[in-house]
Design a protein around this motif. Structure first.
Motif, PDB file in Angstrom:
ATOM      1  N   THR A  94       0.809  -1.217   0.000  1.00 39.27           N
ATOM      2  CA  THR A  94       0.000   0.000   0.000  1.00 39.27           C
ATOM      3  C   THR A  94       0.849   1.276   0.000  1.00 39.27           C
ATOM      4  O   THR A  94       0.294   2.380   0.003  1.00 39.27           O
ATOM      5  N   GLU A  95       2.153   1.131  -0.012  1.00 39.82           N
ATOM      6  CA  GLU A  95       3.077   2.269   0.026  1.00 39.82           C
ATOM      7  C   GLU A  95       2.951   3.128  -1.239  1.00 39.82           C
ATOM      8  O   GLU A  95       2.753   2.603  -2.336  1.00 39.82           O
ATOM      9  N   ASP A  96       3.101   4.437  -1.082  1.00 39.09           N
ATOM     10  CA  ASP A  96       3.186   5.356  -2.220  1.00 39.09           C
ATOM     11  C   ASP A  96       4.664   5.453  -2.601  1.00 39.09           C
ATOM     12  O   ASP A  96       5.457   6.073  -1.888  1.00 39.09           O
ATOM     13  N   TYR A  97       5.034   4.838  -3.717  1.00 38.31           N
ATOM     14  CA  TYR A  97       6.446   4.755  -4.097  1.00 38.31           C
ATOM     15  C   TYR A  97       6.956   5.978  -4.838  1.00 38.31           C
ATOM     16  O   TYR A  97       8.175   6.155  -4.937  1.00 38.31           O
ATOM     17  N   ALA A  98       6.096   6.840  -5.341  1.00 42.29           N
ATOM     18  CA  ALA A  98       6.563   8.014  -6.085  1.00 42.29           C
ATOM     19  C   ALA A  98       7.507   8.884  -5.245  1.00 42.29           C
ATOM     20  O   ALA A  98       8.605   9.221  -5.712  1.00 42.29           O
ATOM     21  N   PRO A  99       7.143   9.251  -4.004  1.00 36.51           N
ATOM     22  CA  PRO A  99       8.092  10.045  -3.209  1.00 36.51           C
ATOM     23  C   PRO A  99       9.400   9.297  -2.930  1.00 36.51           C
ATOM     24  O   PRO A  99      10.476   9.896  -2.904  1.00 36.51           O
ATOM     25  N   ARG A 100       9.309   7.993  -2.744  1.00 39.92           N
ATOM     26  CA  ARG A 100      10.526   7.210  -2.489  1.00 39.92           C
ATOM     27  C   ARG A 100      11.422   7.182  -3.734  1.00 39.92           C
ATOM     28  O   ARG A 100      12.649   7.249  -3.620  1.00 39.92           O
ATOM     29  N   ILE A 101      10.818   7.073  -4.904  1.00 42.81           N
ATOM     30  CA  ILE A 101      11.594   7.123  -6.142  1.00 42.81           C
ATOM     31  C   ILE A 101      12.276   8.482  -6.261  1.00 42.81           C
ATOM     32  O   ILE A 101      13.473   8.566  -6.568  1.00 42.81           O
ATOM     33  N   ASN A 102      11.528   9.536  -5.993  1.00 38.63           N
ATOM     34  CA  ASN A 102      12.090  10.894  -6.072  1.00 38.63           C
ATOM     35  C   ASN A 102      13.230  11.107  -5.087  1.00 38.63           C
ATOM     36  O   ASN A 102      14.143  11.897  -5.355  1.00 38.63           O
ATOM     37  N   ARG A 103      13.187  10.421  -3.951  1.00 39.50           N
ATOM     38  CA  ARG A 103      14.266  10.540  -2.956  1.00 39.50           C
ATOM     39  C   ARG A 103      15.438   9.595  -3.258  1.00 39.50           C
ATOM     40  O   ARG A 103      16.412   9.576  -2.515  1.00 39.50           O
ATOM     41  N   GLY A 104      15.319   8.778  -4.292  1.00 39.57           N
ATOM     42  CA  GLY A 104      16.401   7.855  -4.644  1.00 39.57           C
ATOM     43  C   GLY A 104      16.470   6.642  -3.741  1.00 39.57           C
ATOM     44  O   GLY A 104      17.552   6.086  -3.526  1.00 39.57           O
ATOM     45  N   GLU A 105      15.334   6.162  -3.241  1.00 41.90           N
ATOM     46  CA  GLU A 105      15.303   5.043  -2.294  1.00 41.90           C
ATOM     47  C   GLU A 105      14.926   3.700  -2.928  1.00 41.90           C
ATOM     48  O   GLU A 105      14.985   2.674  -2.257  1.00 41.90           O
ATOM     49  N   VAL A 106      14.524   3.692  -4.201  1.00 39.41           N
ATOM     50  CA  VAL A 106      14.036   2.463  -4.838  1.00 39.41           C
ATOM     51  C   VAL A 106      15.035   2.021  -5.902  1.00 39.41           C
ATOM     52  O   VAL A 106      15.410   2.800  -6.784  1.00 39.41           O
ATOM     53  N   PHE A 107      15.441   0.750  -5.805  1.00 42.22           N
ATOM     54  CA  PHE A 107      16.435   0.182  -6.720  1.00 42.22           C
ATOM     55  C   PHE A 107      15.890  -1.112  -7.315  1.00 42.22           C
ATOM     56  O   PHE A 107      15.268  -1.912  -6.610  1.00 42.22           O
ATOM     57  N   LEU A 108      16.147  -1.303  -8.601  1.00 45.65           N
ATOM     58  CA  LEU A 108      15.570  -2.423  -9.335  1.00 45.65           C
ATOM     59  C   LEU A 108      16.639  -3.410  -9.799  1.00 45.65           C
ATOM     60  O   LEU A 108      17.715  -3.018 -10.230  1.00 45.65           O
TER      61      LEU A 108
END
Length: 158
Positions: free
Chosen positions: A36-50
Motif C-alpha cells: 500500500t506504500e506510495d512509491y513516487a516520493p521514495r523514487i524521487n528521494r532515490g530510495e528504490v532500486f531495481l
C-alpha cells in the motif's frame, strides 16, 4: 547490480510488489504495508532500486539512508524469479551499498508471521532486536532485526 528506479518504473514497482506479497495478503486478510506504500516520493528521494534480468524486472529493494544505519524498508522478488537467488543477491547489494555509504548497520522490520523471511534474514546474519505491536495495523506484531555491515554473509561461517 541494481539500478535506481525512475517514475517511469512506478507501475511495474507497484505490480511486482503486489505479486511478491500476494501470499501474505492472503494470509493476513489485507495487504502488507509495502503493497500500500506510495512509491513516487521514495523514487524521487532515490530510495528504490531495481534488479533486472534480461530486461525484465526480477526484484527490487527500497532503502533509506540514515545517519547511523541503512533501513531496508522492502525487498520484493517477482514470483517468476523466486528461488533463483535474487533475494540473496539483493541483500548482498544492500550490505555492499551500506558499506559504500559508510553506514555501520542495516536495520529492517517485518511481520512476525513472515517466518520464511525471518529465517532468510537470520541466515544472512541479521539478529532479532525486538518485537512490538504495529501502530498502523492493530494485532500485527513487528519483528525488528539488524545486521552489522561487514558481518557474516549467508552461507559463510565467520
Amino acid at each position: 547490480m541494481l539500478r535506481a528506479a525512475t517514475l517511469d518504473d512506478l507501475r511495474a514497482i507497484e505490480a511486482l510488489t503486489a505479486e511478491a506479497y500476494a501470499p501474505y495478503t492472503h494470509l493476513f486478510g489485507r495487504p502488507p504495508i509495502p503493497v500500500t506504500e506510495d512509491y513516487a516520493p521514495r523514487i524521487n528521494r532515490g530510495e528504490v532500486f531495481l534488479r533486472e534480468v534480461q530486461g525484465e524486472l526480477a526484484g527490487l529493494a527500497v532503502v533509506e539512508g540514515h545517519a547511523d544505519h541503512m533501513m531496508l524498508f522492502s525487498i520484493a522478488v517477482s514470483p517468476r524469479f523466486q528461488g533463483a537467488g535474487h533475494g540473496l543477491a539483493i541483500l548482498k547489494w544492500a550490505e555492499d551499498t551500506a558499506f559504500e555509504w559508510r553506514l555501520p548497520e542495516i536495520r529492517l522490520y517485518t511481520n512476525a508471521r513472515m517466518e520464511r523471511n525471518i529465517a532468510l534474514y537470520r541466515r544472512f546474519g541479521f539478529r532479532e532486536t525486538g518485537r512490538r505491536e504495529n501502530p498502523r495495523r492493530p494485532g500485527w506484531v513487528i519483528v525488528d532485526m539488524a545486521k552489522k555491515v561487514g558481518g557474516p554473509r549467508y552461507g559463510r561461517k565467520e
